[in-house]
Design an enzyme around this catalytic site. Structure first.
Site, short mmCIF file in Angstrom:
data_model
loop_
_atom_site.label_atom_id
_atom_site.label_comp_id
_atom_site.label_asym_id
_atom_site.label_seq_id
_atom_site.Cartn_x
_atom_site.Cartn_y
_atom_site.Cartn_z
N SER A 147 0.91 -1.17 -0.04
CA SER A 147 -0.05 0.10 0.02
C SER A 147 0.91 1.27 0.06
O SER A 147 2.06 1.22 0.49
CB SER A 147 -0.98 -0.05 1.21
OG SER A 147 -1.48 1.23 1.43
N TYR A 198 -2.06 -1.88 10.94
CA TYR A 198 -2.33 -2.21 9.75
C TYR A 198 -1.00 -1.97 8.85
O TYR A 198 -0.65 -2.64 8.09
CB TYR A 198 -3.53 -1.80 9.57
CG TYR A 198 -3.77 -1.63 7.84
CD1 TYR A 198 -3.97 -2.77 6.99
CD2 TYR A 198 -3.47 -0.65 6.91
CE1 TYR A 198 -3.94 -2.99 5.73
CE2 TYR A 198 -3.36 -0.70 5.65
CZ TYR A 198 -3.72 -1.97 5.05
OH TYR A 198 -3.71 -1.90 3.69
N LYS A 221 2.11 -3.89 6.64
CA LYS A 221 2.41 -3.77 5.34
C LYS A 221 3.97 -3.53 5.21
O LYS A 221 4.85 -4.13 4.60
CB LYS A 221 1.88 -2.62 4.57
CG LYS A 221 0.24 -3.00 4.31
CD LYS A 221 0.16 -4.24 3.39
CE LYS A 221 -1.50 -4.46 3.25
NZ LYS A 221 -1.60 -5.59 2.58
N1 UFG Z 1 -13.20 10.47 3.93
C1 UFG Z 1 -14.43 11.18 4.33
N2 UFG Z 1 -15.60 10.71 4.79
C2 UFG Z 1 -15.70 9.38 4.85
C3 UFG Z 1 -14.50 8.70 4.74
C4 UFG Z 1 -13.25 9.21 4.16
O1 UFG Z 1 -14.32 12.72 4.18
O2 UFG Z 1 -16.61 9.01 5.21
C5 UFG Z 1 -11.94 10.91 3.40
C6 UFG Z 1 -10.83 10.45 4.43
O3 UFG Z 1 -10.52 11.64 5.43
C7 UFG Z 1 -9.67 10.77 3.13
C8 UFG Z 1 -10.38 10.39 1.90
O4 UFG Z 1 -11.80 10.30 2.19
O5 UFG Z 1 -9.31 12.24 3.21
C9 UFG Z 1 -10.22 8.83 1.54
O6 UFG Z 1 -10.14 7.90 2.67
P1 UFG Z 1 -10.36 6.70 2.60
O7 UFG Z 1 -10.74 6.02 4.08
O8 UFG Z 1 -11.29 6.01 1.49
O9 UFG Z 1 -8.82 5.89 2.22
P2 UFG Z 1 -7.64 6.27 3.11
O10 UFG Z 1 -6.57 7.00 2.07
O11 UFG Z 1 -7.63 6.88 4.17
O12 UFG Z 1 -7.10 4.72 3.21
C10 UFG Z 1 -6.77 3.86 2.46
C11 UFG Z 1 -7.13 2.49 2.54
C12 UFG Z 1 -5.77 1.97 3.82
C13 UFG Z 1 -4.70 2.60 3.19
C14 UFG Z 1 -4.53 3.75 2.92
C15 UFG Z 1 -3.08 4.23 2.19
O13 UFG Z 1 -8.30 2.18 3.16
O14 UFG Z 1 -5.97 0.67 3.52
O15 UFG Z 1 -5.39 4.23 1.84
O16 UFG Z 1 -3.01 5.41 2.25
F1 UFG Z 1 -3.73 1.98 4.15
#
Ligand code: UFG
Length: 346
Positions: free
Chosen positions: A127, A154, A158
């Protein structure tokens, strides 16, 4: 004879789409999945799309005896793609040992099996989380970007997994490894037969958007609009899951055909472009006609401000490029959500 590939976690979101692409590319696929975060019905979805039912074992990769029995039964295997892992960032903070035990034991069992059964190649799902928050001006991050201390157990699994792979490759195993660092995989198969099926309240952005559009959730919370980005919301590199799946075929071909140049190779898989949370909500409206209700709330702990990938290496060396436009990816995710409703799943 067709090459046979073991896909651990093959009933999951990325695993199922990769199974489809491998079968389309002429591989035989054997799935190992404990169904802890997926459904056996996914195998039917795959069969509907490709006309071929993958071989399926409901086994847990932490159970070495079960893994070895399945390898013995299946005969020559050319490669493994190891997806099986627990992946909820928040849960990993609450239950770290579950994450270390599950993600690392299963990896070690699969690596041992890859060596003992004389496989040619091993693909590991990593990741972009290993890069943490890139230094200012470092986006798009390439594969040489520094690895930052993990923000969650998590993420740490990785990083440790990448180290374990480096160590065993240095110790001289006979197979090659390709480590794929995914940015943010989203979307669904265009047939709407397979897609993402989060259990409980979705933690990731697009599943939450789709469920809000469907009326399952009242409104989306946007975590922060005071970041140092053009519209204040966080930026990610959202990669279509079918595009992502195709990169696994390129990686396997490379090892099976003996083209790897190093014992371990690393590739970023993304689109090369950053999209903000608010931009994604707007593009979803353009793709589906649905304006998802949202409110701005405080930042989510541990979130990275902005990250997107430099994907030149995957483009040039793997000969792979993300192709599906974002709007189409979002339309596919929505079609899948509509199909879940039709089937009465949610
Ligand atoms: N977000 C919101 N509201 C929500 C969910 C997410 O505003 O209800 C925002 C988050 O704050 C973030 C963006 O949307 O800015 C993306 O969030 P995600 O949870 O979809 O994805 P992440 O980038 O946080 O995490 C993903 C994977 C992880 C991995 C990571 C690597 O879920 O497994 O990318 O950066 F580790």
């Amino acid at each position: 004879m067709k090459n046979k590939i073991v896909l651990t976690g093959g009933c999951g979101f990325i695993g199922s789409h990769t199974c489809v692409e491998l079968q389309n590319a002429g591989y035989d696929v054997v799935i190992f999945d404990n169904l802890s975060n997926s459904e056996a019905a996914v195998v039917e979805g795959i069969e509907k799309i490709t006309g071929t039912r993958p071989i399926f074992y409901q086994i847990d990769c932490t159970d070495k005896a079960a893994v070895y029995q399945a390898f013995q039964k299946e005969g020559p295997i050319a490669g493994v793609i190891h997806f099986a892992a627990s992946k909820a960032v928040g849960e990993s903070v609450v239950k770290p040992l579950l994450y270390y035990r599950n993600n690392l034991t299963s990896l070690m069992n699969m690596l041992e099996a890859a060596n003992d059964f004389h496989l040619k190649g091993f693909v590991f799902s990593s990741s972009c989380t290993v890069y943490g928050e890139p230094d200012e001006g470092r986006n798009p991050v390439d594969e040489t970007a520094p690895i930052k201390p993990a923000m969650s157990p998590y993420g740490n699994t990785k990083q440790i997994a990448e180290e374990i792979i480096r160590d065993i490759e240095n110790a001289g195993v006979d197979f090659k490894t390709i480590i794929l660092r995914y940015f943010n995989p989203i979307g669904a198969h265009p047939t709407a037969e397979i897609g993402e099926l989060p259990r409980g309240v979705p933690q990731n952005l697009l599943p939450y958007i789709c469920q809000t559009a469907m009326g399952i959730r009242k409104e989306l919370s946007v975590f922060g609009d005071d970041y140092n980005t053009p519209d204040g919301s966080c930026i990610r590199d959202y990669i279509d899951v079918c595009d992502l799946a195709k990169a696994h075929v390129c990686a396997l071909n490379r090892m099976v055909e003996g083209k790897s140049q190093d014992k371990v190779e690393y590739f970023n898989l993304g689109t090369g472009s950053g999209v903000s949370v608010l931009e994604l909500i707007n593009t979803f409206k353009e793709a589906t006609g649905i304006a998802v209700p949202y409110k701005i709330v405080g930042r989510r702990a541990g979130d990275i401000e902005k990250i997107w990938g430099c994907v030149d290496k995957a483009n040039n060396v793997l000969g792979w490029k993300a192709q599906v436009p974002l709007k189409e990816t979002l339309a596919n995710a929505w079609r899948w959500q509509e199909n879940l409703r039709k089937k009465g799943v949610m």
